[in-house]
Design a protein around this motif. Structure first.
Motif, PDB file in Angstrom:
ATOM      1  N   LEU A 174       0.836  -1.205   0.000  1.00 36.91           N
ATOM      2  CA  LEU A 174       0.000   0.000   0.000  1.00 36.91           C
ATOM      3  C   LEU A 174       0.865   1.247   0.000  1.00 36.91           C
ATOM      4  CD1 LEU A 174      -2.817  -1.112   2.470  1.00 36.91           C
ATOM      5  CD2 LEU A 174      -2.782  -1.187  -0.025  1.00 36.91           C
ATOM      6  N   GLN A 175       2.013   1.167   0.687  1.00 40.38           N
ATOM      7  CA  GLN A 175       2.925   2.297   0.700  1.00 40.38           C
ATOM      8  C   GLN A 175       3.430   2.602  -0.715  1.00 40.38           C
ATOM      9  OE1 GLN A 175       5.804   1.534   3.682  1.00 40.38           O
ATOM     10  NE2 GLN A 175       5.596   3.548   4.617  1.00 40.38           N
ATOM     11  N   ARG A 176       3.720   1.553  -1.464  1.00 41.07           N
ATOM     12  CA  ARG A 176       4.185   1.764  -2.834  1.00 41.07           C
ATOM     13  C   ARG A 176       3.050   2.238  -3.731  1.00 41.07           C
ATOM     14  NH1 ARG A 176       7.625  -1.821  -0.692  1.00 41.07           N
ATOM     15  NH2 ARG A 176       9.717  -2.111  -1.556  1.00 41.07           N
ATOM     16  N   LEU A 177       1.842   1.797  -3.438  1.00 39.83           N
ATOM     17  CA  LEU A 177       0.718   2.114  -4.316  1.00 39.83           C
ATOM     18  C   LEU A 177       0.331   3.580  -4.245  1.00 39.83           C
ATOM     19  CD1 LEU A 177      -1.815  -0.844  -4.227  1.00 39.83           C
ATOM     20  CD2 LEU A 177      -0.519   0.052  -6.156  1.00 39.83           C
ATOM     21  N   HIS A 178       0.284   4.098  -3.065  1.00 40.10           N
ATOM     22  CA  HIS A 178       0.109   5.562  -3.002  1.00 40.10           C
ATOM     23  C   HIS A 178       0.847   6.074  -1.789  1.00 40.10           C
ATOM     24  CE1 HIS A 178      -3.093   5.118  -0.121  1.00 40.10           C
ATOM     25  NE2 HIS A 178      -3.606   6.315  -0.297  1.00 40.10           N
ATOM     26  N   ASN A 179       1.917   6.786  -2.116  1.00 40.26           N
ATOM     27  CA  ASN A 179       2.985   7.048  -1.164  1.00 40.26           C
ATOM     28  C   ASN A 179       2.676   8.135  -0.141  1.00 40.26           C
ATOM     29  OD1 ASN A 179       3.018   9.071  -2.991  1.00 40.26           O
ATOM     30  ND2 ASN A 179       5.066   8.674  -3.789  1.00 40.26           N
ATOM     31  N   THR A 180       1.433   8.620  -0.159  1.00 46.29           N
ATOM     32  CA  THR A 180       1.075   9.591   0.882  1.00 46.29           C
ATOM     33  C   THR A 180       0.577   8.878   2.130  1.00 46.29           C
ATOM     34  OG1 THR A 180      -1.230   9.771   0.195  1.00 46.29           O
ATOM     35  CG2 THR A 180       0.366  11.166  -0.936  1.00 46.29           C
ATOM     36  N   LEU A 181       0.563   7.541   2.069  1.00 43.01           N
ATOM     37  CA  LEU A 181      -0.005   6.737   3.158  1.00 43.01           C
ATOM     38  C   LEU A 181       0.683   6.992   4.486  1.00 43.01           C
ATOM     39  CD1 LEU A 181      -1.927   4.356   3.888  1.00 43.01           C
ATOM     40  CD2 LEU A 181       0.016   2.855   3.486  1.00 43.01           C
TER      41      LEU A 181
ATOM     42  N   LEU B 121       9.544  -6.838  -5.263  1.00 38.15           N
ATOM     43  CA  LEU B 121       8.225  -6.310  -4.915  1.00 38.15           C
ATOM     44  C   LEU B 121       7.831  -5.124  -5.775  1.00 38.15           C
ATOM     45  CD1 LEU B 121       5.757  -6.496  -3.166  1.00 38.15           C
ATOM     46  CD2 LEU B 121       6.873  -5.050  -1.484  1.00 38.15           C
ATOM     47  N   ASP B 122       8.806  -4.269  -6.106  1.00 39.72           N
ATOM     48  CA  ASP B 122       8.477  -3.109  -6.932  1.00 39.72           C
ATOM     49  C   ASP B 122       7.877  -3.539  -8.258  1.00 39.72           C
ATOM     50  OD1 ASP B 122       9.155  -0.852  -5.355  1.00 39.72           O
ATOM     51  OD2 ASP B 122      11.264  -1.333  -5.602  1.00 39.72           O
ATOM     52  N   LYS B 123       8.505  -4.528  -8.870  1.00 43.07           N
ATOM     53  CA  LYS B 123       7.986  -5.028 -10.146  1.00 43.07           C
ATOM     54  C   LYS B 123       6.600  -5.641  -9.961  1.00 43.07           C
ATOM     55  CE  LYS B 123       9.013  -8.362 -13.833  1.00 43.07           C
ATOM     56  NZ  LYS B 123       9.660  -9.654 -14.108  1.00 43.07           N
ATOM     57  N   ILE B 124       6.432  -6.405  -8.893  1.00 40.35           N
ATOM     58  CA  ILE B 124       5.143  -7.050  -8.635  1.00 40.35           C
ATOM     59  C   ILE B 124       4.051  -6.012  -8.453  1.00 40.35           C
ATOM     60  CG2 ILE B 124       3.869  -8.456  -6.983  1.00 40.35           C
ATOM     61  CD1 ILE B 124       6.406  -9.997  -6.445  1.00 40.35           C
ATOM     62  N   VAL B 125       4.354  -4.985  -7.673  1.00 36.80           N
ATOM     63  CA  VAL B 125       3.353  -3.951  -7.438  1.00 36.80           C
ATOM     64  C   VAL B 125       3.004  -3.258  -8.746  1.00 36.80           C
ATOM     65  CG1 VAL B 125       2.976  -1.705  -6.370  1.00 36.80           C
ATOM     66  CG2 VAL B 125       3.939  -3.566  -5.026  1.00 36.80           C
ATOM     67  N   ILE B 129      -0.103  -5.857  -8.963  1.00 34.96           N
ATOM     68  CA  ILE B 129      -0.999  -5.434  -7.894  1.00 34.96           C
ATOM     69  C   ILE B 129      -1.688  -4.117  -8.220  1.00 34.96           C
ATOM     70  CG2 ILE B 129      -1.130  -4.845  -5.461  1.00 34.96           C
ATOM     71  CD1 ILE B 129       1.105  -6.769  -4.920  1.00 34.96           C
ATOM     72  N   ALA B 130      -0.937  -3.161  -8.751  1.00 39.38           N
ATOM     73  CA  ALA B 130      -1.555  -1.883  -9.097  1.00 39.38           C
ATOM     74  C   ALA B 130      -2.673  -2.063 -10.123  1.00 39.38           C
ATOM     75  CB  ALA B 130      -0.495  -0.908  -9.607  1.00 39.38           C
ATOM     76  N   PRO B 131      -2.444  -2.812 -11.210  1.00 40.54           N
ATOM     77  CA  PRO B 131      -3.558  -3.065 -12.140  1.00 40.54           C
ATOM     78  C   PRO B 131      -4.736  -3.774 -11.484  1.00 40.54           C
ATOM     79  CG  PRO B 131      -1.470  -3.666 -13.149  1.00 40.54           C
ATOM     80  CD  PRO B 131      -1.184  -3.355 -11.720  1.00 40.54           C
ATOM     81  N   LEU B 132      -4.418  -4.690 -10.569  1.00 39.22           N
ATOM     82  CA  LEU B 132      -5.495  -5.411  -9.883  1.00 39.22           C
ATOM     83  C   LEU B 132      -6.348  -4.465  -9.054  1.00 39.22           C
ATOM     84  CD1 LEU B 132      -6.862  -8.017  -8.841  1.00 39.22           C
ATOM     85  CD2 LEU B 132      -5.059  -8.148  -7.108  1.00 39.22           C
ATOM     86  N   HIS B 133      -5.691  -3.591  -8.309  1.00 32.62           N
ATOM     87  CA  HIS B 133      -6.432  -2.622  -7.504  1.00 32.62           C
ATOM     88  C   HIS B 133      -7.265  -1.705  -8.397  1.00 32.62           C
ATOM     89  CE1 HIS B 133      -4.733  -2.858  -3.241  1.00 32.62           C
ATOM     90  NE2 HIS B 133      -4.170  -3.853  -3.880  1.00 32.62           N
ATOM     91  N   GLU B 134      -6.655  -1.295  -9.513  1.00 31.90           N
ATOM     92  CA  GLU B 134      -7.369  -0.405 -10.423  1.00 31.90           C
ATOM     93  C   GLU B 134      -8.599  -1.099 -11.002  1.00 31.90           C
ATOM     94  OE1 GLU B 134      -5.987   2.353 -14.157  1.00 31.90           O
ATOM     95  OE2 GLU B 134      -4.459   1.628 -12.757  1.00 31.90           O
ATOM     96  N   PHE B 135      -8.409  -2.357 -11.382  1.00 25.76           N
ATOM     97  CA  PHE B 135      -9.515  -3.143 -11.928  1.00 25.76           C
ATOM     98  C   PHE B 135     -10.663  -3.231 -10.934  1.00 25.76           C
ATOM     99  CE2 PHE B 135     -11.373  -7.438 -11.660  1.00 25.76           C
ATOM    100  CZ  PHE B 135     -12.121  -7.448 -12.833  1.00 25.76           C
ATOM    101  N   LEU B 136     -10.335  -3.599  -9.704  1.00 19.14           N
ATOM    102  CA  LEU B 136     -11.384  -3.744  -8.692  1.00 19.14           C
ATOM    103  C   LEU B 136     -12.025  -2.396  -8.371  1.00 19.14           C
ATOM    104  CD1 LEU B 136      -9.980  -6.395  -6.186  1.00 19.14           C
ATOM    105  CD2 LEU B 136     -12.056  -6.539  -7.567  1.00 19.14           C
ATOM    106  N   GLY B 137     -11.218  -1.354  -8.368  1.00 14.66           N
ATOM    107  CA  GLY B 137     -11.752  -0.027  -8.105  1.00 14.66           C
ATOM    108  C   GLY B 137     -12.793   0.371  -9.135  1.00 14.66           C
ATOM    109  N   LYS B 138     -12.466   0.159 -10.408  1.00 14.39           N
ATOM    110  CA  LYS B 138     -13.421   0.517 -11.470  1.00 14.39           C
ATOM    111  C   LYS B 138     -14.674  -0.341 -11.404  1.00 14.39           C
ATOM    112  CE  LYS B 138     -10.114   2.417 -14.798  1.00 14.39           C
ATOM    113  NZ  LYS B 138      -9.284   2.125 -15.989  1.00 14.39           N
ATOM    114  N   LEU B 139     -14.459  -1.625 -11.112  1.00 14.16           N
ATOM    115  CA  LEU B 139     -15.596  -2.539 -11.037  1.00 14.16           C
ATOM    116  C   LEU B 139     -16.539  -2.125  -9.901  1.00 14.16           C
ATOM    117  CD1 LEU B 139     -16.827  -5.001 -12.311  1.00 14.16           C
ATOM    118  CD2 LEU B 139     -15.341  -6.448 -10.909  1.00 14.16           C
ATOM    119  N   LEU B 140     -15.967  -1.837  -8.761  1.00 15.64           N
ATOM    120  CA  LEU B 140     -16.799  -1.426  -7.624  1.00 15.64           C
ATOM    121  C   LEU B 140     -17.481  -0.090  -7.907  1.00 15.64           C
ATOM    122  CD1 LEU B 140     -14.967  -2.442  -4.353  1.00 15.64           C
ATOM    123  CD2 LEU B 140     -16.525  -3.722  -5.813  1.00 15.64           C
ATOM    124  N   ARG B 141     -16.780   0.766  -8.605  1.00 14.41           N
ATOM    125  CA  ARG B 141     -17.383   2.066  -8.938  1.00 14.41           C
ATOM    126  C   ARG B 141     -18.660   1.874  -9.746  1.00 14.41           C
ATOM    127  NH1 ARG B 141     -17.569   6.447  -6.574  1.00 14.41           N
ATOM    128  NH2 ARG B 141     -15.384   7.094  -6.674  1.00 14.41           N
TER     129      ARG B 141
END
Lengths: 209, 209
Positions: A174-181, B121-125, B129-141
DNA sequence: TTTACTTTCAAACAAGCGTTTGATACGCTT
DNA sequence: AAGCGTATCAAACGCTTGTTTGAAAGTAAA
């Protein structure tokens, strides 16, 4: 006897310094990642101190664990109504998990153990996690009523714990995802409030089916 | 050129054996807990093979990661309604996370990385992970409407992911808590169904406030 | 002062780690 | 057959780990 008494007093000081340092390092790096040398350096003790006082690194972990704060959370607010008790428990639990200023790094150590079990996991499960699950199960049962089956109830417990632990486990992400955390008091309370609202709705939905 | 072709063919075999063994061991023991020697032993390769083919243990991890299956999950079922897409995603995601027969140990490796970050981890995020969060965010929206703020929406994403990941992270604990635990197809579907019901209720509750 | 006991310390230990090395075997081109 | 490039191998390297050791320091009883 003064000999033993004073020696013990001096010994207890380094013992407790070692325990405190161990809790810090274990919670930050995990058991595998933590090194005896770093713990001793932080405790300003000799490298042999851990084995002298605790026998081994495993023994140090076993003694560094302290389940009292988590148990205290479950006994508090016994006179409130079930949903209020749930609300208060989640808030205090999240404080334990996330507040860096919270001296109780116990929960953070335990949270690490979940993903990466050590020899201490059996004790942790028996003395801390099992009672915690039981506590939440009974609390939810009071809220949800008798109509819901045991399997569904247990999954509700998992849903709540999963939400809580996510913020701890995924902190590096989460820290990497949005660094204002930053987890200040206000943010933690907002998170806890969300989990309570979200979960109460989920629970009540199940009891209506 | 035949020289290179045949050499490559032979090389590719050990390469892929190493990758497969690495995925197994990394997902079981974590990156720190995994040893190059064990990976080589399982791949029936020489101890120097990892460094020859991948440069280092880190390089092996980087190549062992494969985000395609997770990305595929997000592109599937695009013509369904939002809540159905959420339902199907959670089901398939849980299969990835829990089904031992599922060849995609990728998610299990990534789940371990959450708690115990490595250089990968940087590469993984960034790529998973970032695309996954974005996907779920749009879906929930789409489900939740425009009235709910970005912070609340993000916390709903966290609530869903937290519930899903709990079963993976806490597997060693849950096994000790009640030892009849087994994740067969039916059980995984039941878990997924619970998470969907629980979460949809939570989401809808938020959109009504 | 001597003695007994506990605690601390620098140093070393064995074991395991990721990695490197130099030799060897193999397949292909010339 | 000679030469070249690649893959594999046993062995060793340097380093870190948890742990052990034997001496030194300190304190209090005898």
């Amino acid at each position: 006897m003064r000999q033993i008494a004073d020696a013990n007093a001096a010994s207890e000081q380094t013992r407790s310094r070692l325990l405190e340092a161990a809790r810090e390092v274990f919670s930050q790096r995990g058991f595998q990642g933590a090194t005896v040398r770093e713990i001793c350096r932080r405790a300003e003790a000799n490298g042999a101190a851990v084995n002298y006082h605790f026998g081994s690194k495993d023994g140090l972990l076993a003694e560094a664990l302290n389940f009292a704060p988590l148990a205290a959370l479950q006994k508090a607010n016994a006179n409130e109504c079930p949903s209020t008790r749930l609300r208060l428990f989640i808030r205090d639990f999240m404080m334990m998990l996330l507040d860096e200023k919270n001296p109780s790094s116990q929960c953070r150590i335990m949270a690490r153990e979940l993903a990466d079990p050590t020899s201490a996991l059996d004790k942790i499960v028996r003395e801390a996690i099992a009672p915690l699950h039981e506590f939440l199960g009974k609390l939810l049962r009071e809220i949800i009523g008798e109509k819901v089956g045991a399997a569904d109830l247990r999954r509700c417990v998992y849903s709540i714990l999963g939400q809580c632990l996510f913020y701890r486990h995924s902190h590096p992400v989460l820290q990497r995802l949005h660094n204002t955390l930053r987890y200040d008091h206000k943010e933690i309370e907002a998170i806890a409030e969300h989990i309570v609202e979200f979960s109460l709705a989920g629970i009540k939905h199940l009891s209506k089916k």
